[in-house]
Design a protein around this motif. Structure first.
Motif, PDB file in Angstrom:
ATOM      1  N   TYR A   6       0.851  -1.194   0.000  1.00 36.04           N
ATOM      2  CA  TYR A   6       0.000   0.000   0.000  1.00 36.04           C
ATOM      3  C   TYR A   6       0.887   1.244   0.000  1.00 36.04           C
ATOM      4  O   TYR A   6       1.894   1.273   0.713  1.00 36.04           O
ATOM      5  CB  TYR A   6      -0.887   0.025   1.252  1.00 36.04           C
ATOM      6  N   PHE A   7       0.486   2.230  -0.768  1.00 35.83           N
ATOM      7  CA  PHE A   7       1.272   3.464  -0.828  1.00 35.83           C
ATOM      8  C   PHE A   7       0.405   4.687  -0.579  1.00 35.83           C
ATOM      9  O   PHE A   7      -0.807   4.671  -0.790  1.00 35.83           O
ATOM     10  CB  PHE A   7       1.960   3.603  -2.195  1.00 35.83           C
ATOM     11  N   ALA A   8       1.075   5.753  -0.162  1.00 37.85           N
ATOM     12  CA  ALA A   8       0.477   7.082   0.044  1.00 37.85           C
ATOM     13  C   ALA A   8      -0.708   6.989   1.015  1.00 37.85           C
ATOM     14  O   ALA A   8      -0.591   6.344   2.053  1.00 37.85           O
ATOM     15  CB  ALA A   8       0.110   7.725  -1.287  1.00 37.85           C
ATOM     16  N   TRP A   9      -1.858   7.609   0.686  1.00 29.47           N
ATOM     17  CA  TRP A   9      -2.937   7.624   1.689  1.00 29.47           C
ATOM     18  C   TRP A   9      -3.573   6.261   1.881  1.00 29.47           C
ATOM     19  O   TRP A   9      -4.197   6.003   2.908  1.00 29.47           O
ATOM     20  CB  TRP A   9      -3.988   8.707   1.394  1.00 29.47           C
ATOM     21  N   ALA A  55      -1.100  -2.202  -9.259  1.00 25.57           N
ATOM     22  CA  ALA A  55       0.004  -2.747 -10.044  1.00 25.57           C
ATOM     23  C   ALA A  55       0.171  -4.216  -9.670  1.00 25.57           C
ATOM     24  O   ALA A  55       0.050  -4.583  -8.494  1.00 25.57           O
ATOM     25  CB  ALA A  55       1.292  -1.987  -9.767  1.00 25.57           C
ATOM     26  N   GLN A  58       4.601  -5.142 -10.081  1.00 26.41           N
ATOM     27  CA  GLN A  58       5.226  -3.856 -10.391  1.00 26.41           C
ATOM     28  C   GLN A  58       4.896  -3.336 -11.783  1.00 26.41           C
ATOM     29  O   GLN A  58       5.636  -2.539 -12.350  1.00 26.41           O
ATOM     30  CB  GLN A  58       6.748  -3.931 -10.177  1.00 26.41           C
ATOM     31  N   GLU A  59       3.773  -3.786 -12.346  1.00 31.31           N
ATOM     32  CA  GLU A  59       3.333  -3.243 -13.614  1.00 31.31           C
ATOM     33  C   GLU A  59       1.885  -2.798 -13.473  1.00 31.31           C
ATOM     34  O   GLU A  59       1.052  -3.547 -12.947  1.00 31.31           O
ATOM     35  CB  GLU A  59       3.454  -4.304 -14.713  1.00 31.31           C
ATOM     36  N   LEU A  60       1.582  -1.588 -13.956  1.00 28.71           N
ATOM     37  CA  LEU A  60       0.244  -1.039 -13.840  1.00 28.71           C
ATOM     38  C   LEU A  60      -0.764  -1.997 -14.469  1.00 28.71           C
ATOM     39  O   LEU A  60      -0.551  -2.490 -15.571  1.00 28.71           O
ATOM     40  CB  LEU A  60       0.189   0.323 -14.546  1.00 28.71           C
ATOM     41  N   ALA A  74       0.049  -4.194  -5.653  1.00 28.39           N
ATOM     42  CA  ALA A  74       0.192  -2.904  -4.964  1.00 28.39           C
ATOM     43  C   ALA A  74      -1.018  -2.029  -5.250  1.00 28.39           C
ATOM     44  O   ALA A  74      -1.479  -1.947  -6.389  1.00 28.39           O
ATOM     45  CB  ALA A  74       1.466  -2.206  -5.410  1.00 28.39           C
ATOM     46  N   PHE A  76      -2.591   1.910  -4.776  1.00 28.73           N
ATOM     47  CA  PHE A  76      -2.163   3.287  -4.507  1.00 28.73           C
ATOM     48  C   PHE A  76      -3.061   4.268  -5.235  1.00 28.73           C
ATOM     49  O   PHE A  76      -3.763   3.894  -6.169  1.00 28.73           O
ATOM     50  CB  PHE A  76      -0.695   3.470  -4.930  1.00 28.73           C
ATOM     51  N   PRO A  78      -3.787   7.636  -7.734  1.00 28.08           N
ATOM     52  CA  PRO A  78      -3.142   8.083  -8.985  1.00 28.08           C
ATOM     53  C   PRO A  78      -1.811   8.756  -8.674  1.00 28.08           C
ATOM     54  O   PRO A  78      -1.676   9.473  -7.680  1.00 28.08           O
ATOM     55  CB  PRO A  78      -4.159   9.069  -9.565  1.00 28.08           C
ATOM     56  N   MET A  79      -0.826   8.486  -9.528  1.00 31.71           N
ATOM     57  CA  MET A  79       0.539   8.910  -9.248  1.00 31.71           C
ATOM     58  C   MET A  79       0.727  10.407  -9.480  1.00 31.71           C
ATOM     59  O   MET A  79       0.076  10.993 -10.333  1.00 31.71           O
ATOM     60  CB  MET A  79       1.479   8.087 -10.133  1.00 31.71           C
ATOM     61  N   THR A  80       1.629  10.991  -8.719  1.00 29.07           N
ATOM     62  CA  THR A  80       1.908  12.425  -8.850  1.00 29.07           C
ATOM     63  C   THR A  80       3.414  12.663  -8.879  1.00 29.07           C
ATOM     64  O   THR A  80       3.984  13.243  -7.966  1.00 29.07           O
ATOM     65  CB  THR A  80       1.265  13.223  -7.689  1.00 29.07           C
ATOM     66  N   GLY A  81       4.023  12.183  -9.954  1.00 30.56           N
ATOM     67  CA  GLY A  81       5.475  12.366 -10.096  1.00 30.56           C
ATOM     68  C   GLY A  81       5.796  13.666 -10.794  1.00 30.56           C
ATOM     69  O   GLY A  81       4.955  14.551 -10.919  1.00 30.56           O
ATOM     70  N   GLY A  82       7.020  13.772 -11.248  1.00 38.87           N
ATOM     71  CA  GLY A  82       7.465  14.924 -12.010  1.00 38.87           C
ATOM     72  C   GLY A  82       7.801  16.117 -11.137  1.00 38.87           C
ATOM     73  O   GLY A  82       7.749  16.045  -9.922  1.00 38.87           O
TER      74      GLY A  82
END
Lengths: 82, 146
Positions: A6-9, A55, A58-60, A74, A76, A78-82
């Protein structure tokens, strides 16, 4: 046995970063149902699947994807990279 | 091609110089750097979480796609994680191509994909608490042009 991360919130809401569990589910959606039924914190984290991404090894992937052969799932937001 | 996912700071000048010095035949190098905004003084820090393993693989896939589409001579992505202060560099991309059009396009493509397909999650830490940054619809829409 399957590793669930689990990631983030999602991690904060469930209260742990990863766990290893036994599942009878054949799809991601089935696994989500099992998790929701466990405890309120899981039900809260998985209340709205449109707010979540998944994922597999490790693949969406998607919630209707099969779990056969998968070792790591996994969840999580929506991703917020960049 | 180099992908680095790290907690430590990087030196933009050193990175771009080293990258530019090792791209024989290229006529254009484009670089982009993302910084932590201070949001008018509201933000005291940004915490970036990532998915070790998947992050590197996902970015390597994007870089390979960019190299293929725009015939890049080389590409570099550095993305940090952990706790960063306003003004600090979060990430950079650099692309090298024969001509600037390809280098610019590839850099934009990489930025758009890093935003919503690389497993990073940003949390803004401010005086009145912490909040996860929500993904924007416009970031998802940006992928459609590619």
């Amino acid at each position: 046995m399957i590793d669930v991360l689990y990631f983030a919130w999602v991690r904060e809401r469930i209260g742990l970063p990863r766990e290893r569990l036994e599942t009878r589910a054949t799809t991601v959606a089935g696994l989500v149902e099992e998790l929701r039924a466990r405890e309120e914190r899981y039900a809260a984290a998985f209340a709205d699947l449109s707010a979540l991404r998944v994922a597999l090894d490790q693949e969406l992937s998607s919630f209707d994807a099969p779990l056969a052969g998968v070792r790591e799932v996994a969840f999580f937001p929506p991703m917020t990279g960049g | 091609m180099r992908v680095a996912v790290q907690s430590g700071a990087f030196d933009l000048g050193v990175e771009v110089s080293a990258f530019s010095a090792a791209v024989p035949g290229a006529g254009a190098v484009v670089s982009f750097t993302g910084l932590v905004r201070d949001e008018g003084g509201r933000l005291s820090a940004m915490e970036i979480e990532h998915y070790p393993g998947m992050t590197e693989t996902a970015i390597a896939g994007m870089v390979a796609e960019a190299v293929r589409r725009w015939s890049l001579v080389d590409a570099l992505v550095i993305h940090r994680h952990g706790r960063l202060a306003p003004g600090e560099a979060i990430m950079m991309v650099a692309t090298a191509a024969s001509h600037r059009g390809d280098a610019f396009a590839a850099a934009e493509f990489l930025m758009d994909y890093l935003k919503s397909r690389a497993p990073f999650w940003k949390k803004e830490i401010g005086a009145d608490g912490a909040e996860w940054v929500a993904a924007k619809d416009s970031d998802e829409d940006a992928l459609k042009r590619w």
